[in-house]
Scaffold this motif. Structure first.
Motif, PDB file in Angstrom:
ATOM      1  N   THR A  81      -7.542  -0.407 -14.944  1.00 28.43           N
ATOM      2  CA  THR A  81      -6.916  -0.851 -13.704  1.00 28.43           C
ATOM      3  C   THR A  81      -7.867  -1.790 -12.975  1.00 28.43           C
ATOM      4  N   THR A  82      -7.321  -2.488 -12.014  1.00 25.71           N
ATOM      5  CA  THR A  82      -8.101  -3.455 -11.262  1.00 25.71           C
ATOM      6  C   THR A  82      -8.814  -2.781 -10.102  1.00 25.71           C
ATOM      7  N   SER A  83     -10.041  -3.199  -9.859  1.00 23.50           N
ATOM      8  CA  SER A  83     -10.777  -2.694  -8.704  1.00 23.50           C
ATOM      9  C   SER A  83     -10.213  -3.306  -7.424  1.00 23.50           C
ATOM     10  N   VAL A  84     -10.241  -2.532  -6.373  1.00 23.64           N
ATOM     11  CA  VAL A  84      -9.787  -3.011  -5.079  1.00 23.64           C
ATOM     12  C   VAL A  84     -10.951  -3.715  -4.393  1.00 23.64           C
ATOM     13  N   PRO A  85     -10.713  -4.853  -3.743  1.00 20.27           N
ATOM     14  CA  PRO A  85     -11.790  -5.524  -3.010  1.00 20.27           C
ATOM     15  C   PRO A  85     -12.438  -4.575  -2.013  1.00 20.27           C
ATOM     16  N   PRO A  86     -13.736  -4.703  -1.791  1.00 20.06           N
ATOM     17  CA  PRO A  86     -14.454  -3.764  -0.909  1.00 20.06           C
ATOM     18  C   PRO A  86     -13.854  -3.670   0.489  1.00 20.06           C
ATOM     19  N   GLU A 144     -11.935  -6.047 -21.085  1.00 17.42           N
ATOM     20  CA  GLU A 144     -13.217  -5.697 -20.481  1.00 17.42           C
ATOM     21  C   GLU A 144     -13.462  -6.411 -19.155  1.00 17.42           C
ATOM     22  N   ASN A 145     -12.586  -7.361 -18.785  1.00 14.58           N
ATOM     23  CA  ASN A 145     -12.785  -8.107 -17.548  1.00 14.58           C
ATOM     24  C   ASN A 145     -11.939  -7.596 -16.394  1.00 14.58           C
ATOM     25  N   PHE A 146     -11.266  -6.484 -16.629  1.00 11.58           N
ATOM     26  CA  PHE A 146     -10.533  -5.892 -15.498  1.00 11.58           C
ATOM     27  C   PHE A 146     -11.546  -5.487 -14.437  1.00 11.58           C
ATOM     28  N   GLY A 147     -11.263  -5.853 -13.205  1.00 13.57           N
ATOM     29  CA  GLY A 147     -12.215  -5.655 -12.132  1.00 13.57           C
ATOM     30  C   GLY A 147     -13.008  -6.901 -11.831  1.00 13.57           C
ATOM     31  N   SER A 148     -12.891  -7.939 -12.684  1.00 14.43           N
ATOM     32  CA  SER A 148     -13.576  -9.205 -12.437  1.00 14.43           C
ATOM     33  C   SER A 148     -12.845  -9.983 -11.350  1.00 14.43           C
ATOM     34  N   GLN A 149     -13.453 -11.109 -10.919  1.00 12.23           N
ATOM     35  CA  GLN A 149     -12.862 -11.907  -9.855  1.00 12.23           C
ATOM     36  C   GLN A 149     -11.458 -12.397 -10.171  1.00 12.23           C
ATOM     37  N   PRO A 150     -11.193 -12.941 -11.369  1.00  8.62           N
ATOM     38  CA  PRO A 150      -9.815 -13.377 -11.660  1.00  8.62           C
ATOM     39  C   PRO A 150      -8.808 -12.225 -11.602  1.00  8.62           C
ATOM     40  N   ALA A 151      -9.219 -11.077 -12.142  1.00  3.81           N
ATOM     41  CA  ALA A 151      -8.298  -9.941 -12.125  1.00  3.81           C
ATOM     42  C   ALA A 151      -8.038  -9.467 -10.704  1.00  3.81           C
ATOM     43  N   VAL A 152      -9.091  -9.414  -9.879  1.00  2.00           N
ATOM     44  CA  VAL A 152      -8.926  -8.990  -8.494  1.00  2.00           C
ATOM     45  C   VAL A 152      -8.023  -9.959  -7.747  1.00  2.00           C
ATOM     46  N   GLN A 153      -8.224 -11.259  -7.986  1.00  2.00           N
ATOM     47  CA  GLN A 153      -7.397 -12.246  -7.304  1.00  2.00           C
ATOM     48  C   GLN A 153      -5.944 -12.157  -7.751  1.00  2.00           C
ATOM     49  N   GLU A 154      -5.731 -11.930  -9.042  1.00  2.28           N
ATOM     50  CA  GLU A 154      -4.363 -11.781  -9.536  1.00  2.28           C
ATOM     51  C   GLU A 154      -3.699 -10.544  -8.925  1.00  2.28           C
ATOM     52  N   TRP A 155      -4.486  -9.490  -8.788  1.00  6.14           N
ATOM     53  CA  TRP A 155      -3.953  -8.274  -8.155  1.00  6.14           C
ATOM     54  C   TRP A 155      -3.617  -8.545  -6.697  1.00  6.14           C
ATOM     55  N   MET A 156      -4.484  -9.260  -5.990  1.00  7.15           N
ATOM     56  CA  MET A 156      -4.233  -9.547  -4.575  1.00  7.15           C
ATOM     57  C   MET A 156      -2.986 -10.400  -4.405  1.00  7.15           C
ATOM     58  N   LYS A 157      -2.718 -11.319  -5.328  1.00  4.07           N
ATOM     59  CA  LYS A 157      -1.502 -12.123  -5.233  1.00  4.07           C
ATOM     60  C   LYS A 157      -0.262 -11.241  -5.308  1.00  4.07           C
ATOM     61  N   SER A 158      -0.295 -10.283  -6.226  1.00  4.52           N
ATOM     62  CA  SER A 158       0.842  -9.380  -6.344  1.00  4.52           C
ATOM     63  C   SER A 158       0.936  -8.462  -5.123  1.00  4.52           C
ATOM     64  N   TYR A 159      -0.214  -7.958  -4.687  1.00  7.40           N
ATOM     65  CA  TYR A 159      -0.227  -6.998  -3.579  1.00  7.40           C
ATOM     66  C   TYR A 159       0.196  -7.647  -2.272  1.00  7.40           C
ATOM     67  N   VAL A 160      -0.240  -8.889  -2.029  1.00  9.04           N
ATOM     68  CA  VAL A 160       0.091  -9.535  -0.765  1.00  9.04           C
ATOM     69  C   VAL A 160       1.584  -9.827  -0.683  1.00  9.04           C
ATOM     70  N   ASN A 161       2.210 -10.108  -1.805  1.00  7.03           N
ATOM     71  CA  ASN A 161       3.660 -10.334  -1.796  1.00  7.03           C
ATOM     72  C   ASN A 161       4.410  -9.026  -1.552  1.00  7.03           C
ATOM     73  N   VAL A 162       3.879  -7.923  -2.102  1.00  8.30           N
ATOM     74  CA  VAL A 162       4.470  -6.612  -1.837  1.00  8.30           C
ATOM     75  C   VAL A 162       4.347  -6.271  -0.351  1.00  8.30           C
ATOM     76  N   LEU A 163       3.175  -6.559   0.230  1.00 10.96           N
ATOM     77  CA  LEU A 163       2.987  -6.306   1.654  1.00 10.96           C
ATOM     78  C   LEU A 163       3.905  -7.169   2.509  1.00 10.96           C
ATOM     79  N   CYS A 164       4.179  -8.379   2.033  1.00 14.06           N
ATOM     80  CA  CYS A 164       5.086  -9.256   2.770  1.00 14.06           C
ATOM     81  C   CYS A 164       6.465  -8.609   2.893  1.00 14.06           C
ATOM     82  N   VAL A 165       6.988  -8.108   1.780  1.00 11.64           N
ATOM     83  CA  VAL A 165       8.280  -7.416   1.799  1.00 11.64           C
ATOM     84  C   VAL A 165       8.197  -6.157   2.652  1.00 11.64           C
ATOM     85  N   ASN A 166       7.089  -5.440   2.499  1.00  8.38           N
ATOM     86  CA  ASN A 166       6.866  -4.206   3.243  1.00  8.38           C
ATOM     87  C   ASN A 166       6.866  -4.472   4.761  1.00  8.38           C
TER      88      ASN A 166
END
Length: 940
Positions: A318-323, A389-411
């Motif tokens: 899984t992807t790490s959450v930004p600090p 092995e790059n889950f948790g890296s910057q690209p993965a975190v940014q990709e997760w944030m793109k999905s999460y921010v759109n979910v928050l928008c609907v929320n």
């Protein structure tokens, strides 16, 4: 010529019962209103009205996977609810100052959560009070904040018609399977594809519900005919209620759960491979609320609102959450390894689960999608170009944030829509200032969304990653600030108080107080005979008003038992002064003060039950007596003292019937009470291993046969007393004999339901009451000129009797909160749950000493012993006055409580302290009025 109340005046108490009932009902309608429940439901097409991007905006291959508002993150969810799961049942002992025996029992969950290769996490979950299971389940599934009483249905389980997570699952074609606590099927009838409910109210039964869950849970996990599985275990909750947290039954339950969860996880992991039924499943193990160390819950203390949650995805990365959005608190375990526990609000549960499963959020949800729980499903997002092995890296975190921010928008759009509709639809709604502040926060977040974030999400070039990351974080922060403000607003102003109804109810109670006070003076001038009686009246008014004013402070409410004990001691000192002056009954005055001191110690011990462990309660006599916990003398005393107290009570009844001209039914009823006392002593002796009678219960037919026999004798006694009253109406009856017969008949079930402390409490009550009876009128007698043949009413003795009954409530281990109820008493003599029967038994146990025995025993204070016609008229008159005065004292207490909750309706502790106090007091007043009516028909 003096006049006395005619027999039709027995209807006067009934009129005050009706007035009080109507006044309380009107006030309750204004005070305990819930928020307005809107009839609207979310639907999938609603999302098109939001400014957010559809979840499949940049991937045509996902068109056939379109479900609803958000892209599904998981395919299946297993929700295991462990009722009353404390945070220290799951979080490692390293997070707490001191390791306790009940900690570190759910080791399988701890190992998974702190394993580097596992997609699992432990959360500290925060529930909103009140922490009753019914209201917490409602809050979890609706995403709202249930108030203290939801449309008067807190103690039943009415179907939830407000939009909720379960309803949305069904609307979106999800198949639900439920097993365990039958509250689910009552709240959500006809919503489950399959259900295996089990009765949940027998708190003495630790295994039926749990065994039923285990029987169906493990086989169901292998099947593919469900999408969401809910299993609700109750053993820990019931073990807490009966034995407390620090007990072997609790530890055994936790160890049993650990074994069950280990099997559940083995099944999930064995079926988690490609193509397996659990390839993309999330397991959630959670509590609905916490519990105190005594096993109580319902209020708003930290122990009750703090529970826990364990979440695990069968995907192993899984992807790490930004600090900035990581709520973890970390410690080091004994091996030096860092272990972390995150936090989550239960308010966010419905929104987060909806986002994980890709369904529309409940219309009335005000929670937001939790980032850490949502991140556990990040392996299902569009991260195909990111290596494992790059889950948790910057690209993965940014990709997760793109999905999460759109979910928050609907929320955020959904929450804002609900707040707008609620404010427009509700009678009161939110203030314009509150709405303006909320709208400004949402507008700022939406403006930033439209200006930059929307373009970032639609841009697949990946340019300027650092700028994009900062913008995404700022957008998420803006949304979280909006959610936080909405939740804060809802928690502070959710309940719509109708001040008109509240003031009307309060005014009716004040008027009833005036009328009831006037009724005391009807046909006589009891307080104007001489200066001595005037002094007694003044002291009475002063003490009643002092106690009433104390309810304006939350600190004095918490110490109500001590306040009543202090006032009772004050009256005792006054009586001691007059006893010394008159050189009579000094022994009774000193004994009374000694009993007040004993009650004070009992009240202190009762108060410690709110915060002390069962280990402290069992060892508290140790430090008081200087004995070891397992000292034979201490063990013997604890076993033998209750039985000896029963023997003393039997002897007292024997003396009463031998020295009082008691005849016929009254005498036989009293003998029946002596038989009941013997049965109670036999029951306790058979439960003790020291007596050698521990096998008796099996011989005579089980542990329920003696309590049921005692109940049957008690009902027969009441029937005989009612028959004697009807068929002996034309005969003169000795008031003392009738009082002893009725009080003794009622005392048997009270003592039985109160447990082994019951007989000792009854003995203390008897001794203190006897002293009040002997000291009655001592002040008047030293000022009397000897010409008055008949005594007048001494109001101070009635106040003493009332304060003594209040002290008995707290000395018996109760307090004005739902976690102060001893639910186990409702099952003394019975194993199955019948609502009316169990409610009656619980009421008798809760109010037995403080109201039932107090009201029926009030005639013992009448000092007239002559049997002439004029004396009998005086007795009836004084008894009428006593009951009116007792009713005034009780009504004054409730009136003060109502004034208190009206003033403090926006207080931080309104639902945790003031509202429970209000409920207990109004129930006590109604019960007091009912019993005064019955006593008036019986005695007058």
């Amino acid at each position: 010529m003096e006049t006395y109340p005619k027999r039709n005046n027995k209807w006067i108490p009934l009129s005050f019962l009706l007035i009080h009932s109507i006044a309380i009902l009107i006030f309750t309608r204004g005070f305990l209103l819930t928020r307005t429940e809107l009839p609207f439901h979310s639907t999938c097409p609603d999302a098109s009205l939001s400014p957010c991007l559809p979840h499949n905006h940049n991937s045509s291959q996902n068109q056939n996977h379109h479900k609803c508002w958000t892209k599904p993150v998981v395919n299946r969810v297993v929700i295991i609810v462990l009722d009353a799961l404390r945070i220290d049942f799951l979080a490692p002992s390293a997070f707490f100052p001191e390791a306790k025996p009940w900690m570190d029992k759910l080791t399988v969950l701890q190992k998974l959560a702190f394993s580097n290769e596992s997609s699992a996490k432990i959360f500290k979950a925060f529930a909103d009070p009140p922490t009753t299971s019914l209201q917490r389940l409602k809050g979890l599934t609706t995403g709202g904040l249930p108030t203290f009483v939801d449309v008067g249905n807190s103690f039943g389980a009415p179907a939830i018609f407000e939009d909720n997570f379960i309803n949305q699952l069904v609307l979106n074609g999800k198949r639900l399977v439920m097993m365990g606590d039958d509250t689910w099927t009552q709240l959500f009838p006809n919503q489950f594809h399959k259900s295996y409910p089990f009765p949940s109210f027998n708190v003495k039964d630790l295994d039926t519900v749990d065994n039923g869950c285990i029987e169906h849970l493990l086989p169901t996990l292998y099947k593919d005919d469900w999408d969401v599985l809910i299993a609700h275990f109750l053993g820990v909750d019931h073990a807490g209620h009966i034995y407390g947290v620090d007990s072997m039954p609790m530890i055994n339950k936790l160890e049993q759960y650990n074994t069950v969860l280990e099997k559940v996880i083995d099944i999930l992991e064995s079926q988690a491979g490609p193509g397996g039924v659990h390839e993309n499943t999330m397991l959630i193990v959670m509590g609905d609320h916490g519990q105190t160390l005594n096993g109580d819950h319902g209020g708003g203390t930290a122990e009750e609102v703090e529970t826990t949650m364990f979440a695990m995805s069968t995907k192993k990365h899984t992807t790490s959450v930004p600090p900035e959005f990581d709520t973890s608190t970390c410690k080091q375990d004994p091996d030096g390894k860092q272990i972390c526990v995150s936090s989550i609000e239960q308010l966010d549960f419905a929104a987060t689960l909806s986002a994980l499963l890709g369904i529309s959020f409940p219309f009335g949800s005000i929670g937001h999608v939790n980032p850490e729980l949502y991140a556990l499903g990040s392996s299902s997002l569009n991260l195909d170009n990111i290596e494992l092995e790059n889950f948790g890296s910057q690209p993965a975190v940014q990709e997760w944030m793109k999905s999460y921010v759109n979910v928050l928008c609907v929320n955020a759009w959904q929450v804002k829509r609900y707040i707008d509709v609620y404010s427009n639809s509700s009678v009161v709604g939110f203030s314009s200032d509150d709405m303006s502040r909320i709208s400004d926060l949402y507008s700022a977040a939406e403006h930033h969304w439209s200006k930059s974030i929307k373009h970032i999400l639609m841009d697949n070039d990946g340019n300027e990653d650092s700028i994009n990351t900062s913008a995404l974080k700022a957008q998420i922060t803006a949304y979280l600030s909006f959610f936080s403000s909405v939740a804060e607003l809802a928690r502070s102003k959710w309940t719509e108080f109708n001040l008109t109804l509240m003031i009307t109810g309060f005014g009716m109670l004040v008027i009833s107080l005036i009328l009831q006070s006037l009724a005391i003076f009807r046909g006589d001038k009891p307080f104007a005979v001489d200066s001595g009686l005037s002094t007694g009246a003044a002291l009475t008014i002063f003490i009643v008003l002092i106690r009433a004013c104390s309810f304006l402070s939350n600190s004095y409410i918490l110490e109500e038992g001590k306040v009543a004990n202090f006032l009772l001691a004050t009256t005792g000192l006054i009586k001691l002064r007059y006893s010394v002056m008159s050189k009579t009954m000094r022994k009774e005055a000193f004994i009374f003060l000694a009993m007040v001191s004993v009650l004070r110690v009992s009240i202190d011990i009762g108060l410690t039950k709110q915060a002390a462990t069962s280990q402290f309660m069992s060892s508290s006599p140790t430090w008081m007596l200087g004995l070891a916990p397992d000292h034979p003398a201490l063990t013997y005393a604890i076993e033998i003292a209750p039985i000896l107290s029963v023997v003393v009570l039997i002897y007292v009844l024997y003396i009463a019937i031998s020295k009082t001209p008691s005849e016929g039914i009254w005498k036989y009823v009293t003998v029946g009470s002596m038989l009941n006392y013997f049965l109670i002593a036999l029951l306790w002796a058979s439960e003790s291993k020291m007596s050698g009678l521990d096998g008796l219960l099996q011989v005579i037919g089980g542990r329920n046969i003696i309590p049921q026999t005692a109940y049957a004798i008690g009902l027969l006694q009441l029937f005989l007393l009612a028959s004697a009253h009807m068929f002996c109406a034309g005969k003169e009856k000795n008031l003392a004999s009738r009082t002893v017969a009725l009080v003794s008949a009622c005392s048997s079930p009270v003592i039985l339901l109160s447990g082994k402390q019951g007989s000792m409490l009854a003995l203390a009550y008897l001794l203190a009451g006897y002293c009040i009876m002997r000291l009655e009128g001592v002040e008047r007698r030293i000022k009397s000129d000897g010409h008055n043949k008949f005594s007048k009413l001494d109001p101070l003795c009635v106040v003493q009797w009332s304060l003594l009954s209040i002290c008995m409530f707290f000395a018996s281990g109760h307090w004005c909160a739902f976690d102060g109820l001893r639910y186990g008493a409702a099952f003394v003599g019975f194993d199955e749950f019948v609502l009316i029967r169990q409610a009656i038994l619980l009421t008798i146990e809760t109010f037995g000493f403080s109201i039932i025995l107090s009201v029926f025993g009030l005639p013992l204070l009448i000092p007239i012993h002559s049997q002439t016609p004029k004396a009998r008229g005086e007795k009836r008159h004084q008894l009428f006055q006593m009951y009116m005065l007792y009713g005034v004292i009780s009504a004054t207490t409730v009136t003060a409580t109502i004034l208190c909750v009206t003033i403090h309706r926006r207080h931080l502790m309104v639902w945790g302290l003031f509202a429970p106090k209000f409920v207990f007091d109004v129930v006590g007043l109604i019960l007091t009025d009912v019993l005064i009516c019955l006593a008036s028909f019986y005695y007058l």
